[in-house]
Design a protein around this motif. Structure first.
Motif, PDB file in Angstrom:
ATOM      1  N   LEU A 436       0.816  -1.220   0.000  1.00  0.00           N
ATOM      2  CA  LEU A 436       0.000   0.000   0.000  1.00  0.00           C
ATOM      3  C   LEU A 436       0.846   1.264   0.000  1.00  0.00           C
ATOM      4  O   LEU A 436       0.533   2.231  -0.716  1.00  0.00           O
ATOM      5  CB  LEU A 436      -0.953  -0.010   1.206  1.00  0.00           C
ATOM      6  CG  LEU A 436      -2.172  -0.937   1.083  1.00  0.00           C
ATOM      7  CD1 LEU A 436      -2.990  -0.902   2.361  1.00  0.00           C
ATOM      8  CD2 LEU A 436      -3.032  -0.548  -0.122  1.00  0.00           C
ATOM      9  N   ASP A 437       1.911   1.295   0.815  1.00  0.00           N
ATOM     10  CA  ASP A 437       2.753   2.493   0.877  1.00  0.00           C
ATOM     11  C   ASP A 437       4.095   2.289   0.203  1.00  0.00           C
ATOM     12  O   ASP A 437       5.050   3.015   0.480  1.00  0.00           O
ATOM     13  CB  ASP A 437       2.937   2.929   2.330  1.00  0.00           C
ATOM     14  CG  ASP A 437       3.581   1.840   3.172  1.00  0.00           C
ATOM     15  OD1 ASP A 437       3.667   0.686   2.687  1.00  0.00           O
ATOM     16  OD2 ASP A 437       4.002   2.141   4.311  1.00  0.00           O
ATOM     17  N   ALA A 438       4.211   1.270  -0.670  1.00  0.00           N
ATOM     18  CA  ALA A 438       5.465   1.011  -1.392  1.00  0.00           C
ATOM     19  C   ALA A 438       5.493   1.824  -2.682  1.00  0.00           C
ATOM     20  O   ALA A 438       4.443   2.167  -3.251  1.00  0.00           O
ATOM     21  CB  ALA A 438       5.608  -0.471  -1.704  1.00  0.00           C
ATOM     22  N   ALA A 439       6.683   2.138  -3.144  1.00  0.00           N
ATOM     23  CA  ALA A 439       6.812   2.903  -4.388  1.00  0.00           C
ATOM     24  C   ALA A 439       6.282   2.108  -5.573  1.00  0.00           C
ATOM     25  O   ALA A 439       5.568   2.623  -6.430  1.00  0.00           O
ATOM     26  CB  ALA A 439       8.270   3.289  -4.603  1.00  0.00           C
ATOM     27  N   LYS A 440       6.623   0.828  -5.598  1.00  0.00           N
ATOM     28  CA  LYS A 440       6.140  -0.055  -6.653  1.00  0.00           C
ATOM     29  C   LYS A 440       5.096  -0.976  -6.042  1.00  0.00           C
ATOM     30  O   LYS A 440       5.377  -1.741  -5.130  1.00  0.00           O
ATOM     31  CB  LYS A 440       7.297  -0.879  -7.236  1.00  0.00           C
ATOM     32  CG  LYS A 440       6.887  -1.797  -8.376  1.00  0.00           C
ATOM     33  CD  LYS A 440       8.086  -2.577  -8.886  1.00  0.00           C
ATOM     34  CE  LYS A 440       7.698  -3.495 -10.040  1.00  0.00           C
ATOM     35  NZ  LYS A 440       8.850  -4.274 -10.535  1.00  0.00           N
ATOM     36  N   LYS A 441       3.883  -0.913  -6.541  1.00  0.00           N
ATOM     37  CA  LYS A 441       2.767  -1.670  -5.974  1.00  0.00           C
ATOM     38  C   LYS A 441       2.424  -2.823  -6.910  1.00  0.00           C
ATOM     39  O   LYS A 441       1.691  -2.658  -7.890  1.00  0.00           O
ATOM     40  CB  LYS A 441       1.563  -0.752  -5.764  1.00  0.00           C
ATOM     41  CG  LYS A 441       1.820   0.384  -4.780  1.00  0.00           C
ATOM     42  CD  LYS A 441       0.638   1.331  -4.716  1.00  0.00           C
ATOM     43  CE  LYS A 441       0.841   2.410  -3.659  1.00  0.00           C
ATOM     44  NZ  LYS A 441       2.057   3.204  -3.876  1.00  0.00           N
ATOM     45  N   GLU A 442       2.981  -3.981  -6.601  1.00  0.00           N
ATOM     46  CA  GLU A 442       2.782  -5.119  -7.492  1.00  0.00           C
ATOM     47  C   GLU A 442       2.662  -6.392  -6.666  1.00  0.00           C
ATOM     48  O   GLU A 442       3.413  -6.625  -5.717  1.00  0.00           O
ATOM     49  CB  GLU A 442       3.943  -5.253  -8.475  1.00  0.00           C
ATOM     50  CG  GLU A 442       3.780  -6.404  -9.462  1.00  0.00           C
ATOM     51  CD  GLU A 442       4.944  -6.513 -10.429  1.00  0.00           C
ATOM     52  OE1 GLU A 442       4.951  -7.466 -11.218  1.00  0.00           O
ATOM     53  OE2 GLU A 442       5.842  -5.647 -10.389  1.00  0.00           O
ATOM     54  N   ILE A 443       1.708  -7.244  -7.042  1.00  0.00           N
ATOM     55  CA  ILE A 443       1.522  -8.568  -6.448  1.00  0.00           C
ATOM     56  C   ILE A 443       1.461  -9.578  -7.587  1.00  0.00           C
ATOM     57  O   ILE A 443       0.802  -9.337  -8.609  1.00  0.00           O
ATOM     58  CB  ILE A 443       0.222  -8.638  -5.612  1.00  0.00           C
ATOM     59  CG1 ILE A 443       0.283  -7.645  -4.441  1.00  0.00           C
ATOM     60  CG2 ILE A 443       0.008 -10.051  -5.073  1.00  0.00           C
ATOM     61  CD1 ILE A 443      -1.019  -7.564  -3.663  1.00  0.00           C
ATOM     62  N   ARG A 444       2.135 -10.693  -7.407  1.00  0.00           N
ATOM     63  CA  ARG A 444       2.153 -11.721  -8.447  1.00  0.00           C
ATOM     64  C   ARG A 444       1.871 -13.074  -7.800  1.00  0.00           C
ATOM     65  O   ARG A 444       2.503 -13.448  -6.805  1.00  0.00           O
ATOM     66  CB  ARG A 444       3.494 -11.761  -9.167  1.00  0.00           C
ATOM     67  CG  ARG A 444       3.602 -12.834 -10.243  1.00  0.00           C
ATOM     68  CD  ARG A 444       4.926 -12.744 -10.977  1.00  0.00           C
ATOM     69  NE  ARG A 444       5.106 -13.826 -11.924  1.00  0.00           N
ATOM     70  CZ  ARG A 444       4.550 -13.885 -13.127  1.00  0.00           C
ATOM     71  NH1 ARG A 444       3.781 -12.897 -13.535  1.00  0.00           N
ATOM     72  NH2 ARG A 444       4.764 -14.908 -13.924  1.00  0.00           N
ATOM     73  N   LEU A 445       0.914 -13.825  -8.385  1.00  0.00           N
ATOM     74  CA  LEU A 445       0.581 -15.165  -7.881  1.00  0.00           C
ATOM     75  C   LEU A 445       0.697 -16.167  -9.013  1.00  0.00           C
ATOM     76  O   LEU A 445       0.158 -15.936 -10.109  1.00  0.00           O
ATOM     77  CB  LEU A 445      -0.834 -15.181  -7.296  1.00  0.00           C
ATOM     78  CG  LEU A 445      -1.247 -16.494  -6.616  1.00  0.00           C
ATOM     79  CD1 LEU A 445      -2.128 -16.219  -5.400  1.00  0.00           C
ATOM     80  CD2 LEU A 445      -1.991 -17.424  -7.588  1.00  0.00           C
ATOM     81  N   THR A 446       1.379 -17.276  -8.751  1.00  0.00           N
ATOM     82  CA  THR A 446       1.518 -18.325  -9.764  1.00  0.00           C
ATOM     83  C   THR A 446       1.155 -19.678  -9.149  1.00  0.00           C
ATOM     84  O   THR A 446       1.276 -19.884  -7.939  1.00  0.00           O
ATOM     85  CB  THR A 446       2.950 -18.405 -10.315  1.00  0.00           C
ATOM     86  OG1 THR A 446       3.850 -18.806  -9.266  1.00  0.00           O
ATOM     87  CG2 THR A 446       3.397 -17.068 -10.875  1.00  0.00           C
ATOM     88  N   LEU A 447       0.707 -20.587  -9.995  1.00  0.00           N
ATOM     89  CA  LEU A 447       0.437 -21.974  -9.601  1.00  0.00           C
ATOM     90  C   LEU A 447       1.005 -22.878 -10.680  1.00  0.00           C
ATOM     91  O   LEU A 447       0.590 -22.809 -11.836  1.00  0.00           O
ATOM     92  CB  LEU A 447      -1.071 -22.208  -9.443  1.00  0.00           C
ATOM     93  CG  LEU A 447      -1.493 -23.678  -9.240  1.00  0.00           C
ATOM     94  CD1 LEU A 447      -0.902 -24.242  -7.954  1.00  0.00           C
ATOM     95  CD2 LEU A 447      -3.017 -23.813  -9.240  1.00  0.00           C
TER      96      LEU A 447
END
Length: 541
Positions: A436-447
């Motif tokens: 939320l307060d990070a400069a780069k806002k990225e989430i990655r999910l893999t299966l």
């Protein structure tokens, strides 16, 4: 022959007798000197073999010959001579049995060498040595016989020594091979240093542990394997150790670290064993990578905490739930009594909601308790993950970049879909809060499906199934410090502000994955983000 010449001959022969310690060169040089001083052109040495049944005869064998021609017998030829051959010097003896018709045998002299044999000198022309010359040979030949015996004793002794040395060498070689085989088979890093700390020998385990090839590490100081901030103190420790070296484990009771080729710092256990190689002090150093051990210890401690928590919850959860039931029931009746008072109803609703929250907390805690039966069934994990992402996608704001890579394979596992969905929800919520307060806002999910190969099993012995489904969730948040990372699966541990988290989400995730015979791992780099990996065994249909 003048006396001076006789003395010169005796001196010359004596020098030969005293100058050799092997039979063959002694005999050869002695015959050559005899031929030189007497003028004979052929010299043959007969070694005494044994007495025949008839005492008048002695058996001899030719063992050395200088000069001669094709008419003479060869080396190895065996013949019997009368007993007088062993007793005195004979000029032109009867040699008809030796070489009938040989012109060389008409001019000869036989010089007995006591119990060792004798020398036969031959010449084509007539040579009749003066009697003083023949008499002078007696002491010389006696000394020659003694010299042969001494040489034979010396050769036998040397042969014994050679055999002993050969046996000792073979023993040392066998022990060396055993040592090398042991060294090569050890998974730990084992290397040998001199008294300056220079690495002289290293096993393949050193490559696996430190990342250096053997060629890269040989001839270098052990200081290169020590973290930079520990090198100053390490030099002093080495110096103190070499003053009174003993076999021991370094720094018992405290954590040691080493440095890999790539700069990675990792925990180690180090054993030292001093050895003397000649006059030089060497040290055999055994280094074991303790990363896996520390991971297992953390997992074991975490399991103990979960077990203790389950025991605690099993004791009071029932009574606590009864209290909550009473509270929620009374709030219902209270709302009926004050239904016309809006403000009072709101307050009672708030109390009721807190009661429901407390009940949910108890429900989560009971997931760790052995008293709660976990119902498992066949679950299509790929479909479950896709469905969970649809349900929870609204919890992730649009300004966060959310990427997924889900396999199209149907990954079938044995599990509890409700619990697994709860794990995914907790991890996604944590990832959302982290960026939320990070400069780069990225989430990655893999299966993706993976095979539990030897490297994975070596990394963690809990990988007991051949194939796993691996869920990887990565965020680009601020990361988690090492000292915090070790506690994140502890119940009630949270870094969130008061009221923002119970500290049970990750503890519940750990317990859920453990109950599914899976593995959950976390890695984080401060300033770059955090990655969770969940491994669930794929069912064998």
């Amino acid at each position: 022959m003048k006396q001076e010449h006789i003395l010169s001959v005796l001196y010359d022969l004596t020098i030969v007798i005293g100058g050799e310690n092997k039979v063959e060169p002694l005999v050869s040089k002695f015959i050559q000197k005899l031929m030189f001083h007497t003028g004979y052109s052929v010299g043959i040495y007969f070694s005494l073999q044994s007495s025949d049944k008839e005492p008048e005869q002695q058996t001899y064998r030719i063992t050395s010959m200088i000069g001669g021609n094709a008419s003479l017998p060869k080396i190895g030829y065996v013949i019997s001579f009368p007993a007088e051959f062993a007793q005195r010097v004979l000029v032109n003896p009867d040699l008809s049995d030796f070489c009938a018709g040989c012109s060389l045998t008409r001019n000869s002299i036989w010089l007995p060498a006591a119990h060792e044999g004798g020398v036969l000198l031959l010449a084509p022309e007539v040579l009749t040595p003066e009697m003083p010359v023949t008499q002078m040979f007696y002491p010389v030949m006696r000394n020659f016989a003694k010299a042969i015996r001494l040489c034979r004793i010396n050769e036998d002794h040397l042969a014994e020594l050679k055999n002993e040395v050969q046996q000792a060498t073979e023993t040392i070689r066998a022990e060396k091979n055993k040592f090398l085989q042991l060294l090569l088979s050890m998974p730990d890093a084992v290397y040998i240093t001199d008294n300056r700390g220079i690495i002289e020998i290293a096993n393949p385990g050193t490559e696996d542990v430190f990342g250096y090839t053997i060629d890269e590490i040989l001839g270098h100081s052990v200081e290169e394997l020590v973290p930079e901030n520990n090198r100053a103190g390490h030099a002093a420790q080495v110096e103190n150790y070499l003053r009174s070296p003993v076999s021991r484990t370094m720094a018992e009771g405290r954590r040691l670290s080493a440095r890999k080729k790539n700069g990675e710092i990792f925990p180690v256990s180090i054993s030292l064993n001093p050895v003397m190689v000649g006059t030089e002090q060497k040290v055999i150093v055994s280094v074991r990578d303790m990363t896996e051990y520390e991971n297992l210890m953390r997992q074991f401690q975490q399991a103990q905490k979960m077990e203790a928590l389950g025991t605690l919850i099993g004791g009071f959860a029932h009574d606590f739930n009864n209290l909550l039931t009473s509270i929620t029931a009374n709030t219902f009746f209270a709302k009926e009594l004050v239904s016309d008072n809006k403000k009072a109803v709101e307050l009672i609703d708030s109390i009721e909601q807190r009661g429901f929250d407390a009940a949910e907390m108890i429900r989560q805690l009971l997931a760790f308790s052995r008293n709660e039966e976990i119902k498992m069934k066949e679950v299509q994990l790929t479909a479950l993950v896709r469905e969970s992402l649809k349900l929870h996608s609204t919890a992730i704001p649009s300004f966060i970049e959310f990427n997924t890579e889900i396999t199209n394979d149907d990954l079938c596992i044995n599990g509890n879909p409700i619990q697994l969905q709860q794990v995914l929800l907790n991890l996604l919520n944590n990832a959302r809060d982290a960026v939320l307060d990070a400069a780069k806002k990225e989430i990655r999910l893999t299966l993706q499906p993976i095979e539990a190969n030897a490297n994975l099993r070596k990394h963690n012995p809990k990988f007991t199934f051949p194939h796993y489904a691996c869920i990887t969730l990565t965020d680009s948040g601020h990361g988690i410090a090492e000292h915090v990372l070790q506690k994140i699966f502890d119940p009630f541990f949270t870094t969130k502000p008061v009221g923002k988290g119970t500290g049970l989400g990750l503890a519940m995730a750990f317990g859920t994955i453990e109950s599914h015979q899976g593995v959950i791992e976390v890695g984080s780099v401060v300033g770059k983000g955090t990655t969770f990996k969940i491994y669930l065994p794929i069912s064998q249909r």
